[in-house]
Design a protein around this motif. Structure first.
Motif, PDB file in Angstrom:
ATOM      1  N   ASP A 143      34.373  52.084   2.972  1.00  0.00           N
ATOM      2  CA  ASP A 143      33.543  53.455   3.048  1.00  0.00           C
ATOM      3  C   ASP A 143      32.093  52.652   2.963  1.00  0.00           C
ATOM      4  O   ASP A 143      31.846  51.859   2.272  1.00  0.00           O
ATOM      5  N   PRO A 144      31.200  53.067   3.934  1.00  0.00           N
ATOM      6  CA  PRO A 144      30.006  52.325   3.972  1.00  0.00           C
ATOM      7  C   PRO A 144      29.356  52.408   3.027  1.00  0.00           C
ATOM      8  O   PRO A 144      28.580  51.604   2.638  1.00  0.00           O
ATOM      9  N   LYS A 145      29.565  53.446   2.091  1.00  0.00           N
ATOM     10  CA  LYS A 145      28.554  53.392   0.992  1.00  0.00           C
ATOM     11  C   LYS A 145      28.905  52.338  -0.101  1.00  0.00           C
ATOM     12  O   LYS A 145      28.273  52.083  -1.069  1.00  0.00           O
ATOM     13  N   ASN A 146      30.245  51.875   0.016  1.00  0.00           N
ATOM     14  CA  ASN A 146      30.550  50.541  -0.820  1.00  0.00           C
ATOM     15  C   ASN A 146      30.435  49.513  -0.503  1.00  0.00           C
ATOM     16  O   ASN A 146      30.724  48.390  -1.131  1.00  0.00           O
ATOM     17  N   PHE A 147      29.549  49.292   0.797  1.00  0.00           N
ATOM     18  CA  PHE A 147      29.427  47.865   1.456  1.00  0.00           C
ATOM     19  C   PHE A 147      28.230  46.984   0.397  1.00  0.00           C
ATOM     20  O   PHE A 147      27.521  47.614   0.126  1.00  0.00           O
ATOM     21  N   TYR A 148      28.862  46.046   0.028  1.00  0.00           N
ATOM     22  CA  TYR A 148      28.300  45.222  -0.908  1.00  0.00           C
ATOM     23  C   TYR A 148      27.312  43.798  -0.293  1.00  0.00           C
ATOM     24  O   TYR A 148      27.848  43.286   0.451  1.00  0.00           O
ATOM     25  N   PHE A 149      26.019  43.831  -0.585  1.00  0.00           N
ATOM     26  CA  PHE A 149      25.403  42.631  -0.119  1.00  0.00           C
ATOM     27  C   PHE A 149      24.373  42.384  -1.320  1.00  0.00           C
ATOM     28  O   PHE A 149      23.964  43.356  -1.938  1.00  0.00           O
ATOM     29  N   SER A 150      24.060  41.218  -1.211  1.00  0.00           N
ATOM     30  CA  SER A 150      23.157  40.579  -2.421  1.00  0.00           C
ATOM     31  C   SER A 150      21.635  40.535  -1.978  1.00  0.00           C
ATOM     32  O   SER A 150      20.621  40.438  -2.659  1.00  0.00           O
ATOM     33  N   HIS A 151      21.545  40.474  -0.741  1.00  0.00           N
ATOM     34  CA  HIS A 151      19.996  40.222  -0.217  1.00  0.00           C
ATOM     35  C   HIS A 151      20.179  40.553   1.257  1.00  0.00           C
ATOM     36  O   HIS A 151      21.285  40.692   2.175  1.00  0.00           O
ATOM     37  N   GLN A 152      18.942  40.851   1.764  1.00  0.00           N
ATOM     38  CA  GLN A 152      18.661  41.140   3.239  1.00  0.00           C
ATOM     39  C   GLN A 152      17.622  40.128   4.044  1.00  0.00           C
ATOM     40  O   GLN A 152      16.866  39.608   2.966  1.00  0.00           O
ATOM     41  N   ASN A 153      17.860  39.844   5.073  1.00  0.00           N
ATOM     42  CA  ASN A 153      17.019  39.214   5.911  1.00  0.00           C
ATOM     43  C   ASN A 153      15.882  40.083   6.830  1.00  0.00           C
ATOM     44  O   ASN A 153      16.601  40.229   7.902  1.00  0.00           O
ATOM     45  N   GLU A 154      14.796  40.365   6.404  1.00  0.00           N
ATOM     46  CA  GLU A 154      14.027  41.275   6.980  1.00  0.00           C
ATOM     47  C   GLU A 154      13.584  40.694   8.475  1.00  0.00           C
ATOM     48  O   GLU A 154      13.032  41.225   8.986  1.00  0.00           O
ATOM     49  N   GLU A 155      13.624  39.343   8.460  1.00  0.00           N
ATOM     50  CA  GLU A 155      13.113  38.665   9.829  1.00  0.00           C
ATOM     51  C   GLU A 155      14.106  39.044  10.828  1.00  0.00           C
ATOM     52  O   GLU A 155      13.631  38.950  12.188  1.00  0.00           O
ATOM     53  N   ILE A 156      15.254  39.535  10.555  1.00  0.00           N
ATOM     54  CA  ILE A 156      16.184  39.716  11.605  1.00  0.00           C
ATOM     55  C   ILE A 156      16.442  41.155  12.008  1.00  0.00           C
ATOM     56  O   ILE A 156      16.373  42.051  10.985  1.00  0.00           O
ATOM     57  N   SER A 157      16.057  41.487  13.304  1.00  0.00           N
ATOM     58  CA  SER A 157      16.184  43.091  13.722  1.00  0.00           C
ATOM     59  C   SER A 157      17.463  43.100  14.573  1.00  0.00           C
ATOM     60  O   SER A 157      17.966  42.276  15.262  1.00  0.00           O
ATOM     61  N   VAL A 158      18.134  44.531  14.269  1.00  0.00           N
ATOM     62  CA  VAL A 158      19.454  44.641  15.124  1.00  0.00           C
ATOM     63  C   VAL A 158      19.118  45.864  15.967  1.00  0.00           C
ATOM     64  O   VAL A 158      18.693  46.738  15.366  1.00  0.00           O
ATOM     65  N   GLU A 159      19.851  45.890  17.078  1.00  0.00           N
ATOM     66  CA  GLU A 159      19.514  47.107  18.012  1.00  0.00           C
ATOM     67  C   GLU A 159      20.880  47.301  18.653  1.00  0.00           C
ATOM     68  O   GLU A 159      21.410  46.463  19.038  1.00  0.00           O
ATOM     69  N   ILE A 160      21.008  48.364  19.369  1.00  0.00           N
ATOM     70  CA  ILE A 160      21.982  49.020  20.142  1.00  0.00           C
ATOM     71  C   ILE A 160      21.661  48.395  21.654  1.00  0.00           C
ATOM     72  O   ILE A 160      20.439  48.333  22.244  1.00  0.00           O
ATOM     73  N   VAL A 161      22.711  47.971  22.313  1.00  0.00           N
ATOM     74  CA  VAL A 161      22.225  47.189  23.583  1.00  0.00           C
ATOM     75  C   VAL A 161      22.384  48.571  24.450  1.00  0.00           C
ATOM     76  O   VAL A 161      23.573  49.156  24.821  1.00  0.00           O
ATOM     77  N   GLY A 162      21.362  49.183  24.874  1.00  0.00           N
ATOM     78  CA  GLY A 162      21.047  50.550  25.449  1.00  0.00           C
ATOM     79  C   GLY A 162      20.693  50.608  26.798  1.00  0.00           C
ATOM     80  O   GLY A 162      20.599  51.459  27.371  1.00  0.00           O
ATOM     81  N   ASP A 163      20.058  49.227  27.370  1.00  0.00           N
ATOM     82  CA  ASP A 163      19.680  49.100  28.820  1.00  0.00           C
ATOM     83  C   ASP A 163      19.944  47.652  29.301  1.00  0.00           C
ATOM     84  O   ASP A 163      20.513  47.024  28.833  1.00  0.00           O
ATOM     85  N   ASN A 164      19.556  47.726  30.820  1.00  0.00           N
ATOM     86  CA  ASN A 164      19.988  46.612  31.378  1.00  0.00           C
ATOM     87  C   ASN A 164      19.453  45.361  30.824  1.00  0.00           C
ATOM     88  O   ASN A 164      20.073  44.081  30.885  1.00  0.00           O
ATOM     89  N   GLU A 165      18.233  45.220  30.278  1.00  0.00           N
ATOM     90  CA  GLU A 165      17.397  44.025  29.763  1.00  0.00           C
ATOM     91  C   GLU A 165      18.189  43.720  28.553  1.00  0.00           C
ATOM     92  O   GLU A 165      18.587  42.268  28.451  1.00  0.00           O
ATOM     93  N   ARG A 166      18.621  44.395  27.468  1.00  0.00           N
ATOM     94  CA  ARG A 166      19.446  44.247  26.656  1.00  0.00           C
ATOM     95  C   ARG A 166      20.743  44.074  26.940  1.00  0.00           C
ATOM     96  O   ARG A 166      21.123  42.657  26.308  1.00  0.00           O
ATOM     97  N   LEU A 167      21.139  44.507  27.885  1.00  0.00           N
ATOM     98  CA  LEU A 167      22.808  43.827  28.280  1.00  0.00           C
ATOM     99  C   LEU A 167      22.604  42.361  28.947  1.00  0.00           C
ATOM    100  O   LEU A 167      23.486  41.549  28.562  1.00  0.00           O
ATOM    101  N   LYS A 168      21.649  42.422  29.672  1.00  0.00           N
ATOM    102  CA  LYS A 168      21.330  40.784  30.247  1.00  0.00           C
ATOM    103  C   LYS A 168      21.344  39.726  28.940  1.00  0.00           C
ATOM    104  O   LYS A 168      22.083  38.694  28.920  1.00  0.00           O
ATOM    105  N   GLU A 169      20.683  40.227  27.973  1.00  0.00           N
ATOM    106  CA  GLU A 169      20.484  39.278  26.660  1.00  0.00           C
ATOM    107  C   GLU A 169      21.808  38.986  26.113  1.00  0.00           C
ATOM    108  O   GLU A 169      22.245  37.899  25.724  1.00  0.00           O
ATOM    109  N   TYR A 170      22.719  40.155  25.834  1.00  0.00           N
ATOM    110  CA  TYR A 170      23.955  40.021  25.252  1.00  0.00           C
ATOM    111  C   TYR A 170      24.915  39.418  26.124  1.00  0.00           C
ATOM    112  O   TYR A 170      25.552  38.286  25.526  1.00  0.00           O
ATOM    113  N   LEU A 171      24.878  39.527  27.570  1.00  0.00           N
ATOM    114  CA  LEU A 171      25.786  38.704  28.417  1.00  0.00           C
ATOM    115  C   LEU A 171      25.371  37.221  28.454  1.00  0.00           C
ATOM    116  O   LEU A 171      26.488  36.405  28.300  1.00  0.00           O
TER     117      LEU A 171
END
Length: 268
Positions: free
Chosen positions: A101-129
């Motif tokens: 259950d997402p509300k039970n997910f446990y983590f002790s710290h976050q790394n705010e230098e990391i950004s996370v995105e959905i691959v939503g366009d061809n530029e992001r897709l190329k990076e993924y590929l």
């Protein structure tokens, strides 16, 4: 409780008997996980050998150089079959199905230098590929090249979203999420080996948990590994297991040892 039958599979039904289902993916003949025979119940040794011969003949006809079996969910191979598999040089593996259950997910710290995105366009897709191509080179150039079309098909699919994680503008981790009415399934969860232990996998999961909202999140992981221990620490719950047996019957240039795709993020 969720079962393996509710997880996402990229294969089609070929044949059913009273003790097995045979599945195949003609577009992905090189992927072991998409070309399998799954037992409905624990077979006798005689039944197993019959299924083995039939599958081997089929695979050779399709110019595939491997055979891959799954035991019935939550059932071990019999001692007789296990001895036979060992004698015949099969690789036996075990996977676990985990849910949270997402509300039970446990983590002790976050790394705010990391950004996370959905691959939503061809530029992001190329990076993924590009990221996935480099990771897949360990299995050979031909394999890495063939997997590119697989990822593009997933990008197009309305059921699947791909995710990139960035550190200093560079892709350092990826995941796929498979959408259903009740669950979000994490698949193809990868972290760049040179960037392990920087919280990348955790940030990807935090992002996924926020997307999931009221839906449960599930994944399949290799049993008793560093990855599975991490997921239990994060409060994932055990739902079941399944055993597999795999063998290649001739030398080939493509190597793709069965390994659950959630295991590479094991040190995130």
């Amino acid at each position: 409780m969720v079962s393996f039958s509710e997880t996402y599979h990229e294969y089609t039904w070929i044949e059913e008997t009273d003790f097995y289902h045979h599945y195949q993916n003609e577009k992905l003949p090189f992927l072991y996980s998409c070309n399998i025979l799954k037992f409905k119940r624990n077979p006798s040794l005689e039944e197993f050998c019959l299924a083995e011969k039939k599958l081997m003949d089929f695979q050779k006809k399709m110019q595939q150089d491997f055979i891959h079996f799954y035991a019935a969910e939550n059932e071990p191979f019999s001692k007789e079959i296990e001895e036979y598999l060992t004698k015949e040089n099969y690789t036996i593996a075990a996977e676990e199905l985990l849910v949270i259950d997402p509300k039970n997910f446990y983590f002790s710290h976050q790394n705010e230098e990391i950004s996370v995105e959905i691959v939503g366009d061809n530029e992001r897709l190329k990076e993924y590929l590009d990221f996935m191509y480099q990771l897949n080179l360990k299995n050979g150039v031909l394999y890495a090249h063939k997997k590119q079309d697989f990822y593009v098909d997933r990008f197009i699919s309305p059921k699947i979203q791909q995710i990139n994680a960035y550190l200093d503008g560079k892709v350092v981790g990826t995941a796929n999420i498979i959408l259903s009415s009740e669950y979000i399934e994490i698949d193809h969860f990868e972290v760049e080996p040179n960037f392990q232990n920087k919280g990348i996998g955790t940030q990807i999961q935090i992002f996924i948990m926020a997307l999931a909202k009221d839906k449960k999140v599930l994944l399949v992981v290799d049993k008793e590994t560093k990855a599975s221990r991490m997921y239990y620490h994060q409060h994932y719950q055990y739902c079941g297991y399944q055993l597999s047996a795999f063998k290649r019957f001739k030398t080939a240039t493509i190597i793709n040892i069965p390994q659950n795709s959630s295991s590479i993020a094991s040190t995130s």
